[in-house]
Design a protein around this motif. Structure first.
Motif, PDB file in Angstrom:
ATOM      1  N   SER A   1       5.745   2.844  -4.452  1.00  0.00           N
ATOM      2  CA  SER A   1       4.953   1.903  -5.250  1.00  0.00           C
ATOM      3  C   SER A   1       4.485   0.721  -4.415  1.00  0.00           C
ATOM      4  CB  SER A   1       5.786   1.411  -6.437  1.00  0.00           C
ATOM      5  OG  SER A   1       5.066   0.472  -7.200  1.00  0.00           O
ATOM      6  N   ILE A   2       5.399   0.157  -3.605  1.00  0.00           N
ATOM      7  CA  ILE A   2       5.034  -0.973  -2.741  1.00  0.00           C
ATOM      8  C   ILE A   2       3.934  -0.561  -1.761  1.00  0.00           C
ATOM      9  CG2 ILE A   2       5.853  -2.470  -0.877  1.00  0.00           C
ATOM     10  CD1 ILE A   2       8.586  -2.483  -2.317  1.00  0.00           C
ATOM     11  N   SER A   3       4.098   0.600  -1.137  1.00  0.00           N
ATOM     12  CA  SER A   3       3.121   1.074  -0.152  1.00  0.00           C
ATOM     13  C   SER A   3       1.769   1.331  -0.797  1.00  0.00           C
ATOM     14  CB  SER A   3       3.628   2.354   0.515  1.00  0.00           C
ATOM     15  OG  SER A   3       4.860   2.136   1.162  1.00  0.00           O
ATOM     16  N   ALA A   4       1.780   2.007  -1.965  1.00  0.00           N
ATOM     17  CA  ALA A   4       0.527   2.332  -2.648  1.00  0.00           C
ATOM     18  C   ALA A   4      -0.179   1.067  -3.111  1.00  0.00           C
ATOM     19  CB  ALA A   4       0.807   3.251  -3.834  1.00  0.00           C
ATOM     20  N   GLU A   5       0.584   0.105  -3.621  1.00  0.00           N
ATOM     21  CA  GLU A   5      -0.019  -1.117  -4.133  1.00  0.00           C
ATOM     22  C   GLU A   5      -0.616  -1.955  -3.015  1.00  0.00           C
ATOM     23  OE1 GLU A   5      -0.816  -4.825  -6.007  1.00  0.00           O
ATOM     24  OE2 GLU A   5       0.740  -4.635  -4.480  1.00  0.00           O
ATOM     25  N   MET A   6       0.075  -2.040  -1.880  1.00  0.00           N
ATOM     26  CA  MET A   6      -0.451  -2.777  -0.732  1.00  0.00           C
ATOM     27  C   MET A   6      -1.718  -2.105  -0.176  1.00  0.00           C
ATOM     28  SD  MET A   6       1.240  -5.575  -0.042  1.00  0.00           S
ATOM     29  CE  MET A   6       1.224  -5.805  -1.829  1.00  0.00           C
ATOM     30  N   LEU A   7      -1.685  -0.777  -0.093  1.00  0.00           N
ATOM     31  CA  LEU A   7      -2.858  -0.037   0.368  1.00  0.00           C
ATOM     32  C   LEU A   7      -4.029  -0.263  -0.572  1.00  0.00           C
ATOM     33  CD1 LEU A   7      -4.225   2.035   2.240  1.00  0.00           C
ATOM     34  CD2 LEU A   7      -3.240   3.844   0.806  1.00  0.00           C
TER      35      LEU A   7
ATOM     36  N   TYR B   1       8.022   3.829 -17.188  1.00  0.00           N
ATOM     37  CA  TYR B   1       6.903   2.959 -16.846  1.00  0.00           C
ATOM     38  C   TYR B   1       6.815   2.771 -15.334  1.00  0.00           C
ATOM     39  CZ  TYR B   1       3.744  -1.090 -17.309  1.00  0.00           C
ATOM     40  OH  TYR B   1       2.677  -1.957 -17.232  1.00  0.00           O
ATOM     41  N   PHE B   2       7.959   2.586 -14.690  1.00  0.00           N
ATOM     42  CA  PHE B   2       8.006   2.412 -13.234  1.00  0.00           C
ATOM     43  C   PHE B   2       7.422   3.641 -12.539  1.00  0.00           C
ATOM     44  CE2 PHE B   2      11.026   0.354  -9.885  1.00  0.00           C
ATOM     45  CZ  PHE B   2       9.953   0.213  -9.021  1.00  0.00           C
ATOM     46  N   ALA B   3       7.857   4.818 -12.963  1.00  0.00           N
ATOM     47  CA  ALA B   3       7.378   6.061 -12.351  1.00  0.00           C
ATOM     48  C   ALA B   3       5.888   6.266 -12.604  1.00  0.00           C
ATOM     49  CB  ALA B   3       8.174   7.245 -12.882  1.00  0.00           C
ATOM     50  N   ALA B   4       5.435   5.985 -13.841  1.00  0.00           N
ATOM     51  CA  ALA B   4       4.020   6.175 -14.183  1.00  0.00           C
ATOM     52  C   ALA B   4       3.138   5.210 -13.402  1.00  0.00           C
ATOM     53  CB  ALA B   4       3.819   5.980 -15.689  1.00  0.00           C
ATOM     54  N   GLN B   5       3.584   3.946 -13.283  1.00  0.00           N
ATOM     55  CA  GLN B   5       2.801   2.960 -12.534  1.00  0.00           C
ATOM     56  C   GLN B   5       2.708   3.344 -11.066  1.00  0.00           C
ATOM     57  OE1 GLN B   5       3.658   0.509 -10.099  1.00  0.00           O
ATOM     58  NE2 GLN B   5       1.707  -0.613 -10.222  1.00  0.00           N
ATOM     59  N   THR B   6       3.803   3.847 -10.512  1.00  0.00           N
ATOM     60  CA  THR B   6       3.814   4.292  -9.116  1.00  0.00           C
ATOM     61  C   THR B   6       2.853   5.455  -8.909  1.00  0.00           C
ATOM     62  OG1 THR B   6       6.120   3.611  -8.832  1.00  0.00           O
ATOM     63  CG2 THR B   6       5.253   5.230  -7.269  1.00  0.00           C
ATOM     64  N   ALA B   7       2.926   6.441  -9.786  1.00  0.00           N
ATOM     65  CA  ALA B   7       2.078   7.628  -9.654  1.00  0.00           C
ATOM     66  C   ALA B   7       0.600   7.265  -9.760  1.00  0.00           C
ATOM     67  CB  ALA B   7       2.452   8.652 -10.723  1.00  0.00           C
ATOM     68  N   PHE B   8       0.267   6.408 -10.723  1.00  0.00           N
ATOM     69  CA  PHE B   8      -1.146   6.076 -10.912  1.00  0.00           C
ATOM     70  C   PHE B   8      -1.668   5.217  -9.767  1.00  0.00           C
ATOM     71  CE2 PHE B   8      -4.956   4.385 -12.929  1.00  0.00           C
ATOM     72  CZ  PHE B   8      -5.461   5.536 -13.522  1.00  0.00           C
ATOM     73  N   SER B   9      -0.847   4.279  -9.266  1.00  0.00           N
ATOM     74  CA  SER B   9      -1.264   3.465  -8.109  1.00  0.00           C
ATOM     75  C   SER B   9      -1.510   4.338  -6.893  1.00  0.00           C
ATOM     76  CB  SER B   9      -0.192   2.420  -7.784  1.00  0.00           C
ATOM     77  OG  SER B   9      -0.073   1.485  -8.810  1.00  0.00           O
ATOM     78  N   LEU B  10      -0.643   5.348  -6.716  1.00  0.00           N
ATOM     79  CA  LEU B  10      -0.794   6.264  -5.589  1.00  0.00           C
ATOM     80  C   LEU B  10      -2.079   7.072  -5.717  1.00  0.00           C
ATOM     81  CD1 LEU B  10       0.594   7.282  -3.019  1.00  0.00           C
ATOM     82  CD2 LEU B  10       1.762   9.002  -4.416  1.00  0.00           C
ATOM     83  N   LEU B  11      -2.379   7.554  -6.916  1.00  0.00           N
ATOM     84  CA  LEU B  11      -3.595   8.338  -7.143  1.00  0.00           C
ATOM     85  C   LEU B  11      -4.853   7.499  -6.930  1.00  0.00           C
ATOM     86  CD1 LEU B  11      -2.568  10.408 -10.303  1.00  0.00           C
ATOM     87  CD2 LEU B  11      -3.011  11.302  -8.007  1.00  0.00           C
ATOM     88  N   ILE B  12      -4.846   6.276  -7.445  1.00  0.00           N
ATOM     89  CA  ILE B  12      -6.012   5.397  -7.288  1.00  0.00           C
ATOM     90  C   ILE B  12      -6.218   5.048  -5.819  1.00  0.00           C
ATOM     91  CG2 ILE B  12      -6.911   3.104  -7.789  1.00  0.00           C
ATOM     92  CD1 ILE B  12      -7.225   4.995 -10.084  1.00  0.00           C
ATOM     93  N   SER B  13      -5.114   4.771  -5.107  1.00  0.00           N
ATOM     94  CA  SER B  13      -5.215   4.457  -3.676  1.00  0.00           C
ATOM     95  C   SER B  13      -5.777   5.637  -2.894  1.00  0.00           C
ATOM     96  CB  SER B  13      -3.833   4.088  -3.115  1.00  0.00           C
ATOM     97  OG  SER B  13      -3.316   2.966  -3.757  1.00  0.00           O
ATOM     98  N   ALA B  14      -5.275   6.838  -3.201  1.00  0.00           N
ATOM     99  CA  ALA B  14      -5.751   8.039  -2.511  1.00  0.00           C
ATOM    100  C   ALA B  14      -7.229   8.282  -2.802  1.00  0.00           C
ATOM    101  CB  ALA B  14      -4.922   9.242  -2.941  1.00  0.00           C
ATOM    102  N   ARG B  15      -7.614   8.061  -4.047  1.00  0.00           N
ATOM    103  CA  ARG B  15      -9.019   8.275  -4.436  1.00  0.00           C
ATOM    104  C   ARG B  15      -9.946   7.307  -3.696  1.00  0.00           C
ATOM    105  NH1 ARG B  15     -12.061   6.263  -8.905  1.00  0.00           N
ATOM    106  NH2 ARG B  15     -13.728   7.668  -9.541  1.00  0.00           N
ATOM    107  N   LEU B  16      -9.544   6.032  -3.610  1.00  0.00           N
ATOM    108  CA  LEU B  16     -10.368   5.050  -2.918  1.00  0.00           C
ATOM    109  C   LEU B  16     -10.389   5.308  -1.417  1.00  0.00           C
ATOM    110  CD1 LEU B  16     -12.141   2.639  -3.449  1.00  0.00           C
ATOM    111  CD2 LEU B  16     -10.123   1.158  -3.359  1.00  0.00           C
ATOM    112  N   ALA B  17      -9.249   5.752  -0.876  1.00  0.00           N
ATOM    113  CA  ALA B  17      -9.200   6.089   0.556  1.00  0.00           C
ATOM    114  C   ALA B  17     -10.137   7.246   0.881  1.00  0.00           C
ATOM    115  CB  ALA B  17      -7.767   6.440   0.952  1.00  0.00           C
ATOM    116  N   LEU B  18     -10.192   8.240  -0.001  1.00  0.00           N
ATOM    117  CA  LEU B  18     -11.098   9.378   0.211  1.00  0.00           C
ATOM    118  C   LEU B  18     -12.560   8.941   0.175  1.00  0.00           C
ATOM    119  CD1 LEU B  18      -9.343  12.172  -1.886  1.00  0.00           C
ATOM    120  CD2 LEU B  18      -9.627  12.098   0.607  1.00  0.00           C
TER     121      LEU B  18
END
Length: 246
Positions: free
Chosen positions: A147-153, A220-237
């Protein structure tokens, strides 16, 4: 700048707040209703915007530390200070607009505040879940790190996107057109995964879980982590498509 005697709660709300509150940031509606109370005193005491941001960082750090402690009183104090953290995040901008004191250093300091406090919140929340002895410690700590890594990215990519649009006047390439149900699903997930909402809502859910025995906070913690990771990956792509050679 209005004279201090004319600086009322209503005048701050009307003239010195950003009126276009993104609907996705639910907690903005609550914090912007409270922040003028603090802003009036901060202006009266001649506190500069950068000092308000420093108080914001301190409030967030203390809030994270207190929430990580096992006692109920410390959890409540931590919750209050975490909420004060975001209220002061609103107030520093209001104080800057009222006093007309803007600076590049202030902008960087505000960015630094989130870069410091967000990871501290995640670690505090993860430690609190581990201390309940109800869930897998390894899974929770792994979730916190992801979550920390995805949010910072996501923060860096969002800043890069803003600079790109401002400099080039171009929008990033959008994907395929989505159906209405998919748009609603993504919007709803985005509302609850945005960090200000997460940081302020998670402690409340944790206290509910502590007494009711429900698993709302870890879900909630798991869902927020998963969605942040997906959004980060999508923007990175998107950026990979822009930067790759033609």
């Amino acid at each position: 700048m209005l004279p201090t005697k004319l600086l009322t709660y209503r005048s701050i709300r009307r003239e010195f707040q950003t009126h276009s509150v993104p609907e996705e940031i639910l907690v903005d509606h609550y914090t912007k209703a409270v922040s003028p109370v603090f802003t009036r005193f901060l202006v009266r005491w001649k506190v500069i915007p950068n000092s308000v941001t420093a108080c914001m960082i301190l409030s967030g750090a203390l809030g994270a530390g207190l929430f990580a402690l096992p006692w109920l009183a410390s959890k409540i104090a931590g919750l209050v200070l975490i909420h004060l953290w975001f209220i002061l995040d609103c107030s520093d901008g209001e104080v800057a607009r009222i006093t007309r004191r803007f600076s590049a250093f202030g902008t960087e300091m505000d960015y630094l505040a989130h870069a410091i406090n967000h990871p501290l919140f995640n670690l505090s929340f993860a430690w609190s879940l581990v201390a309940l002895h109800r869930y897998s410690s390894s899974a929770i700590l792994a979730c916190a790190l992801v979550s920390i890594s995805a949010e910072m990215l996501l923060r860096h990519l969002t800043a890069l996107t803003y600079s790109y649009r401002k400099g080039c006047g171009e929008a990033l390439v959008e994907g395929a057109r989505r159906s209405a149900p998919r748009i609603w699903a993504i919007s709803l997930a985005g509302i609850f995964s945005l960090y200000p909402n997460f940081a302020l809502l998670f402690p409340i859910l944790f206290l509910i879980d502590k007494f009711a025995g429900t698993p709302l906070a870890p879900i909630y913690f798991a869902a927020q982590t998963a969605f942040s990771l997906l959004i980060s990956a999508r923007l990175a792509l998107r950026w990979i498509r822009i930067l790759r050679p033609a």
